[in-house]
Design a protein around this motif. Sequence first.
Motif, PDB file in Angstrom:
ATOM      1  N   ASP A  13      14.357  17.584 -32.037  1.00 53.50           N
ATOM      2  CA  ASP A  13      14.115  18.016 -33.408  1.00 53.50           C
ATOM      3  C   ASP A  13      12.727  18.617 -33.640  1.00 53.50           C
ATOM      4  N   PHE A  14      11.879  18.602 -32.612  1.00 49.16           N
ATOM      5  CA  PHE A  14      10.548  19.198 -32.719  1.00 49.16           C
ATOM      6  C   PHE A  14      10.558  20.600 -32.123  1.00 49.16           C
ATOM      7  N   VAL A  15       9.695  21.479 -32.646  1.00 45.85           N
ATOM      8  CA  VAL A  15       9.569  22.837 -32.126  1.00 45.85           C
ATOM      9  C   VAL A  15       8.104  23.084 -31.742  1.00 45.85           C
ATOM     10  N   TYR A  16       7.882  23.415 -30.486  1.00 44.99           N
ATOM     11  CA  TYR A  16       6.540  23.712 -29.968  1.00 44.99           C
ATOM     12  C   TYR A  16       6.111  25.088 -30.468  1.00 44.99           C
ATOM     13  N   VAL A  17       5.005  25.127 -31.238  1.00 45.20           N
ATOM     14  CA  VAL A  17       4.578  26.386 -31.842  1.00 45.20           C
ATOM     15  C   VAL A  17       3.180  26.821 -31.420  1.00 45.20           C
ATOM     16  N   TRP A  18       2.328  25.880 -31.025  1.00 43.19           N
ATOM     17  CA  TRP A  18       1.010  26.253 -30.509  1.00 43.19           C
ATOM     18  C   TRP A  18       0.434  25.104 -29.701  1.00 43.19           C
ATOM     19  N   ALA A  19      -0.561  25.429 -28.896  1.00 42.25           N
ATOM     20  CA  ALA A  19      -1.260  24.423 -28.101  1.00 42.25           C
ATOM     21  C   ALA A  19      -2.673  24.274 -28.637  1.00 42.25           C
ATOM     22  N   VAL A  20      -3.223  23.079 -28.460  1.00 39.54           N
ATOM     23  CA  VAL A  20      -4.586  22.787 -28.910  1.00 39.54           C
ATOM     24  C   VAL A  20      -5.370  22.233 -27.717  1.00 39.54           C
ATOM     25  N   PRO A  21      -5.746  23.089 -26.758  1.00 44.94           N
ATOM     26  CA  PRO A  21      -6.441  22.594 -25.566  1.00 44.94           C
ATOM     27  C   PRO A  21      -7.765  21.905 -25.906  1.00 44.94           C
ATOM     28  N   LYS A  22      -7.946  20.736 -25.327  1.00 44.26           N
ATOM     29  CA  LYS A  22      -9.187  19.982 -25.508  1.00 44.26           C
ATOM     30  C   LYS A  22     -10.184  20.453 -24.451  1.00 44.26           C
ATOM     31  N   VAL A  23     -11.401  20.713 -24.849  1.00 45.32           N
ATOM     32  CA  VAL A  23     -12.420  21.189 -23.917  1.00 45.32           C
ATOM     33  C   VAL A  23     -13.738  20.479 -24.193  1.00 45.32           C
ATOM     34  N   TRP A  24     -14.664  20.647 -23.262  1.00 44.68           N
ATOM     35  CA  TRP A  24     -16.064  20.314 -23.516  1.00 44.68           C
ATOM     36  C   TRP A  24     -16.765  21.621 -23.817  1.00 44.68           C
ATOM     37  N   ALA A  25     -17.590  21.632 -24.842  1.00 46.01           N
ATOM     38  CA  ALA A  25     -18.300  22.838 -25.251  1.00 46.01           C
ATOM     39  C   ALA A  25     -19.800  22.564 -25.303  1.00 46.01           C
ATOM     40  N   TYR A  26     -20.578  23.641 -25.326  1.00 40.73           N
ATOM     41  CA  TYR A  26     -22.035  23.468 -25.407  1.00 40.73           C
ATOM     42  C   TYR A  26     -22.647  24.528 -26.307  1.00 40.73           C
ATOM     43  N   ASN A  27     -23.791  24.170 -26.891  1.00 37.18           N
ATOM     44  CA  ASN A  27     -24.534  25.084 -27.744  1.00 37.18           C
ATOM     45  C   ASN A  27     -25.383  25.981 -26.853  1.00 37.18           C
ATOM     46  N   THR A  28     -25.120  27.287 -26.897  1.00 40.14           N
ATOM     47  CA  THR A  28     -25.777  28.211 -25.970  1.00 40.14           C
ATOM     48  C   THR A  28     -27.253  28.432 -26.292  1.00 40.14           C
ATOM     49  N   ASP A  29     -27.697  28.056 -27.507  1.00 37.56           N
ATOM     50  CA  ASP A  29     -29.126  28.119 -27.823  1.00 37.56           C
ATOM     51  C   ASP A  29     -29.876  26.940 -27.207  1.00 37.56           C
ATOM     52  N   ALA A  30     -29.152  25.830 -27.045  1.00 40.55           N
ATOM     53  CA  ALA A  30     -29.790  24.615 -26.535  1.00 40.55           C
ATOM     54  C   ALA A  30     -29.619  24.439 -25.027  1.00 40.55           C
ATOM     55  N   VAL A  31     -28.559  25.011 -24.470  1.00 38.31           N
ATOM     56  CA  VAL A  31     -28.248  24.828 -23.046  1.00 38.31           C
ATOM     57  C   VAL A  31     -27.922  26.183 -22.433  1.00 38.31           C
ATOM     58  N   ALA A  32     -28.621  26.546 -21.376  1.00 38.32           N
ATOM     59  CA  ALA A  32     -28.311  27.780 -20.654  1.00 38.32           C
ATOM     60  C   ALA A  32     -27.011  27.606 -19.890  1.00 38.32           C
ATOM     61  N   ALA A  33     -26.283  28.699 -19.694  1.00 36.50           N
ATOM     62  CA  ALA A  33     -24.996  28.630 -19.017  1.00 36.50           C
ATOM     63  C   ALA A  33     -25.109  27.967 -17.650  1.00 36.50           C
ATOM     64  N   LYS A  34     -26.202  28.251 -16.926  1.00 33.12           N
ATOM     65  CA  LYS A  34     -26.366  27.680 -15.589  1.00 33.12           C
ATOM     66  C   LYS A  34     -26.609  26.177 -15.624  1.00 33.12           C
ATOM     67  N   ASN A  35     -27.015  25.662 -16.794  1.00 36.26           N
ATOM     68  CA  ASN A  35     -27.288  24.228 -16.923  1.00 36.26           C
ATOM     69  C   ASN A  35     -26.172  23.464 -17.628  1.00 36.26           C
ATOM     70  N   ALA A  36     -25.137  24.169 -18.041  1.00 38.66           N
ATOM     71  CA  ALA A  36     -24.022  23.505 -18.725  1.00 38.66           C
ATOM     72  C   ALA A  36     -23.280  22.597 -17.747  1.00 38.66           C
ATOM     73  N   PRO A  37     -22.752  21.470 -18.223  1.00 37.06           N
ATOM     74  CA  PRO A  37     -21.985  20.599 -17.327  1.00 37.06           C
ATOM     75  C   PRO A  37     -20.788  21.349 -16.756  1.00 37.06           C
ATOM     76  N   ALA A  38     -20.564  21.164 -15.454  1.00 38.61           N
ATOM     77  CA  ALA A  38     -19.510  21.916 -14.776  1.00 38.61           C
ATOM     78  C   ALA A  38     -18.376  21.030 -14.287  1.00 38.61           C
ATOM     79  N   SER A  39     -18.467  19.737 -14.537  1.00 39.68           N
ATOM     80  CA  SER A  39     -17.416  18.807 -14.093  1.00 39.68           C
ATOM     81  C   SER A  39     -17.516  17.532 -14.921  1.00 39.68           C
ATOM     82  N   TRP A  40     -16.497  16.703 -14.809  1.00 37.95           N
ATOM     83  CA  TRP A  40     -16.531  15.416 -15.484  1.00 37.95           C
ATOM     84  C   TRP A  40     -17.709  14.581 -14.983  1.00 37.95           C
ATOM     85  N   ASP A  41     -17.994  14.646 -13.698  1.00 32.47           N
ATOM     86  CA  ASP A  41     -19.123  13.887 -13.147  1.00 32.47           C
ATOM     87  C   ASP A  41     -20.450  14.378 -13.711  1.00 32.47           C
TER      88      ASP A  41
END
Length: 362
Positions: free
Chosen positions: A145-173
């Motif tokens: 009885d349910f209809v799948y209409v969209w996905a809501v992927p969960k992610v980790w995000a970062y503020n690019t003013d506070a963290v440079a891309a090279k310093n962003a976390p790259a894994s759960w560890d």
Amino acid sequence: MNRARPPADRRRRGAALTALGLVVALLATACGSGPPPDPKAKDLDTLYQEAKAEGQVIWFAPKPEAQMRPAIDAFKKKYPGIDVKYTNKKAPDLVTQLNVEQAAERVSFDVSNAGGLTVLPSLDMAAKVDWADYQVPADQVFADDFVYVWAVPKVWAYNTDAVAAKNAPASWDDLLASRWNGGKLTVESRGSFMTVWDQDPSLGSDAALDYASRLAKLNPHYTENTTQAHTNIVSGQTPVGTDLINLVLEDQAKGAPISVAPVGPTNANKSYLFVPKGSPHPAAGRLLTAFLASAQGQAALVDTYNSVIPTDTDCTQAATNKVIGALCEAGVKWFSETDIKQYEQFSAFFPKVEDALGTDVN
């Protein structure tokens, strides 16, 4: 004494019977007793007429109306004469309200949303609908009885003013590094960001509890929900945190300093629509739900980052679907739910995660 008919007589008699049979068949068809027409060819038209007579459809979902507006406008253009009244309401509040209204037999809306922890309590609240009658693709129908209409992927995000891309976390560890200690991570307290640990055998639910305990030692800033965590990241209050890719992409488009961290795998939480039992405009509710699942409805949703995506990692649509494109560009693999048993597992898993995080206040 009976004599066998000559071959010519038998042929003439057979031809006469055949002709008579055709006449009978034509008369039967004219009288309505012939083969029934394909129901799928007329059900949407019939449903539209019923919905038009109802005049409106009331839709509740945990999304800003601005994200749903293109789909609402597309629906009204395709099906004129049906007004759409939309309300942005959090999923847990939806369950609570519908439970109370159904008990009182005074349901106030026609289309509801279920996802994550609200799937199981919503099962008994959904009206029985054969969605195949309304041309909903079979792979978008869940639990009948349910209809799948969209996905809501969960992610980790970062503020690019506070963290440079090279310093962003790259894994759960990487998220457990001491540099994120002391409230530099904003974390949704309900623990749904850890769903993938209960899905991916390479992670595992037992390991999840150990991980959550270690994460808690960093003293993260806990928020009641992921939307609040997102606000903290965008504002710079906390440089890194749990988020929803839909929110990240929406604010990125406005110029906000936020990006998806390459932390994976993750859960691409599926979101379902259903028509509640006792809804005031059931035909309009079915029509809107079927429309949103259709190719035309999906085309209206995709630009606001709310469309269907493949159940598991698949980047073939990365160029045309911004959600898929962002996940694939960040190198984040994802998993989605495929069976109601997974939601049953989650109902036992999340309280344990909350306990390990120290956020279980119930």
